[in-house]
Design a protein around this motif. Structure first.
Motif, PDB file in Angstrom:
ATOM      1  N   ARG A  64       0.826  -1.201   0.000  1.00 18.96           N
ATOM      2  CA  ARG A  64       0.000   0.000   0.000  1.00 18.96           C
ATOM      3  C   ARG A  64       0.866   1.260   0.000  1.00 18.96           C
ATOM      4  O   ARG A  64       2.054   1.212   0.327  1.00 18.96           O
ATOM      5  CB  ARG A  64      -0.926  -0.025   1.210  1.00 18.96           C
ATOM      6  CG  ARG A  64      -1.872  -1.216   1.219  1.00 18.96           C
ATOM      7  CD  ARG A  64      -2.666  -1.277   2.509  1.00 18.96           C
ATOM      8  NE  ARG A  64      -3.539  -0.117   2.655  1.00 18.96           N
ATOM      9  CZ  ARG A  64      -4.243   0.154   3.756  1.00 18.96           C
ATOM     10  NH1 ARG A  64      -4.156  -0.656   4.820  1.00 18.96           N
ATOM     11  NH2 ARG A  64      -5.022   1.224   3.824  1.00 18.96           N
ATOM     12  N   THR A  65       0.230   2.368  -0.365  1.00 21.51           N
ATOM     13  CA  THR A  65       0.932   3.652  -0.399  1.00 21.51           C
ATOM     14  C   THR A  65       0.180   4.666   0.461  1.00 21.51           C
ATOM     15  O   THR A  65      -1.009   4.506   0.759  1.00 21.51           O
ATOM     16  CB  THR A  65       1.054   4.197  -1.833  1.00 21.51           C
ATOM     17  OG1 THR A  65      -0.264   4.449  -2.351  1.00 21.51           O
ATOM     18  CG2 THR A  65       1.788   3.221  -2.731  1.00 21.51           C
ATOM     19  N   VAL A  66       0.876   5.712   0.830  1.00 14.96           N
ATOM     20  CA  VAL A  66       0.278   6.847   1.515  1.00 14.96           C
ATOM     21  C   VAL A  66       0.680   8.102   0.748  1.00 14.96           C
ATOM     22  O   VAL A  66       1.782   8.164   0.184  1.00 14.96           O
ATOM     23  CB  VAL A  66       0.748   6.927   2.987  1.00 14.96           C
ATOM     24  CG1 VAL A  66       2.260   7.121   3.074  1.00 14.96           C
ATOM     25  CG2 VAL A  66       0.025   8.039   3.735  1.00 14.96           C
TER      26      VAL A  66
ATOM     27  N   ARG B 223       4.435   2.046   1.635  1.00 11.31           N
ATOM     28  CA  ARG B 223       4.574   1.702   3.052  1.00 11.31           C
ATOM     29  C   ARG B 223       5.731   0.724   3.269  1.00 11.31           C
ATOM     30  O   ARG B 223       6.355   0.723   4.331  1.00 11.31           O
ATOM     31  CB  ARG B 223       3.271   1.104   3.578  1.00 11.31           C
ATOM     32  CG  ARG B 223       2.121   2.110   3.632  1.00 11.31           C
ATOM     33  CD  ARG B 223       0.866   1.472   4.181  1.00 11.31           C
ATOM     34  NE  ARG B 223      -0.239   2.422   4.256  1.00 11.31           N
ATOM     35  CZ  ARG B 223      -0.487   3.206   5.299  1.00 11.31           C
ATOM     36  NH1 ARG B 223       0.312   3.145   6.359  1.00 11.31           N
ATOM     37  NH2 ARG B 223      -1.515   4.029   5.290  1.00 11.31           N
ATOM     38  N   ASP B 224       5.983  -0.105   2.298  1.00 11.78           N
ATOM     39  CA  ASP B 224       7.114  -1.043   2.340  1.00 11.78           C
ATOM     40  C   ASP B 224       7.809  -1.008   1.003  1.00 11.78           C
ATOM     41  O   ASP B 224       7.186  -0.761  -0.029  1.00 11.78           O
ATOM     42  CB  ASP B 224       6.645  -2.476   2.635  1.00 11.78           C
ATOM     43  CG  ASP B 224       5.980  -2.607   3.987  1.00 11.78           C
ATOM     44  OD1 ASP B 224       6.671  -2.448   5.000  1.00 11.78           O
ATOM     45  OD2 ASP B 224       4.760  -2.858   4.017  1.00 11.78           O
TER      46      ASP B 224
END
Length: 409
Positions: A182-184, A281-282
């Motif tokens: 996932r991204t932010v 996120r990773d």
């Protein structure tokens, strides 16, 4: 059951991060397959991408070591000075400014401005000369399976097997999405307008970062009496500006550009790009690592986006090549986590710094205007601080991978 690999490394994406990564891995003794969705001829067409990139001096060392610079003859414009100022449209710049002069930190220029299409052409030529690299393009990766190795199924049904997958397939990375990473991030509500300007007087290799209420207005020197504009405006204003006819657009440009380079006029097409922040996120999963824009996309203020990606390239290649030399599994999570530890803090810290600078300068609030003008003036009068910022912008601060020091991977 033993996994049989076609290549040591599969790189998904053959752009400004993917091809340097392929070169670095190959020169470190690994076999590489690159799969890219674009036809190489499309990616280097003058109409595809009108941007230029400020390649920091540490990244220039890497290009030299990888054999890319040899294909850039006459295409590199040295950045000798950077002028940072604040102002309003038609009111001119504040008397307080920040001046970076490359002579303060050595003989190297602060970097080089190169048109993106010429970087791509040079990268493609360097890749063609490297027998350990196989480039498959145009082609799409439909599915990647991870296990004892990596198996990628292409749109034409072919399969590519490797020990490790490195995703360099951009901000909207399908490889990242398929892996569930996932991204932010957020949308800045700004659009970057890009065009080329011809001007009467020589620019002397001086880059300008001119902060206006709508966003930064960067004047980047190109080869000859030309400059590339990266003109940031609130999205609604940018749409209106882009809709103007040629002469009205030129007048809006001149109101910001000024006359310090004599008569000037935009030439060629205009491009526009929505501006967002996006952070993964990773960076890693077993047998997968994200590199470049697949891991992070930042505001173009200060032109650090591609340089962050090239630092990823240098670090990822060094981690993987070192593991291979030690006889380790290059796709093992503990190997790849070294890359994540090395790069994530730097990327997040610089991303948030650029975010903060954009928010600080992209407004017309009186107290903030006074504070930022004083800040520019103070930094300009403190040589050690000024030199630190220059080294940081040049990518020469922190734990540098070997390629960024100009050494072999």
């Amino acid at each position: 059951m033993t996994f049989s690999a076609d290549s040591d490394v599969l790189i998904v994406g053959g752009g400004l991060a993917g091809l340097p990564l392929a070169l670095a891995c190959a020169q470190g003794g690994l076999s590489v397959t690159v799969v890219d969705v674009l036809d190489p001829a499309t990616a280097t067409d003058a109409k595809f991408d009108g941007r230029v990139s400020a390649i920091a001096f540490a990244s220039c060392r890497m290009f030299e070591r990888l054999g890319v610079t040899a294909h850039l003859g006459g295409r590199m414009q040295p950045i000798n000075d950077i002028m940072v100022s604040d102002g309003r449209v038609r009111d001119g710049a504040s008397p307080l400014f920040l001046h970076f002069d490359h002579k303060e930190i050595g003989d190297e220029p602060l970097g080089n401005l190169i048109e993106n299409r010429h970087i791509r052409i040079a990268l493609q030529k360097a890749v063609e000369a490297e027998p350990a690299i196989r480039l498959i393009a145009p082609q799409t990766v439909k599915r990647v399976e991870y296990g004892a190795g990596v198996t990628a199924t292409l749109a034409n049904g072919d399969k590519v097997r490797a020990r490790l997958c490195l995703a360099a397939d951009g901000r909207n990375s399908p490889t990242r999405e398929a892996a569930g990473i996932r991204t932010v991030g957020w949308d800045y509500g700004q659009t970057g307008i890009v065009c080329t300007v011809e001007h009467e007087l020589p620019h002397e290799g001086v880059a300008q970062e001119y902060f206006l209420p709508g966003g930064p207005f960067a004047i980047l020197p190109m080869v000859g009496n030309r400059a590339s504009l990266v003109w940031t405006e609130k999205t609604a204003d940018a749409k209106a500006i882009l809709a103007l006819g040629d002469e009205a657009f030129a007048e809006e440009m001149r109101a910001r550009f000024g006359d310090y380079l004599g008569r000037c006029a935009p030439v060629g097409p205009r491009w526009s790009y929505p501006l967002t922040l996006q952070l993964a996120r990773d960076y890693v999963r077993p047998r997968l690592a994200l590199v470049g824009d697949a891991a992070h996309g930042i505001h173009p203020i200060a032109g650090q986006g591609l340089n962050l990606g090239l630092r990823d390239v240098a670090a990822a290649a060094e981690v993987v090549v070192d593991a291979a030399r030690l006889g380790l599994d290059i796709g093992a999570l503990d190997v790849l986590e070294r890359y994540q530890r090395w790069r994530r803090f730097d990327n997040v810290a610089l991303s948030l710094l650029m975010d903060g600078l954009n928010r600080l300068f992209s407004n017309d609030i009186g107290p903030l205007r006074l504070a930022r003008d004083l800040g520019l003036g103070i930094v300009n009068e403190v040589p050690p601080l000024r030199r630190f910022f220059m080294r940081h912008a040049g990518g020469a601060v922190g734990d540098l991978p070997r390629l960024l020091r100009g050494e072999a991977v």
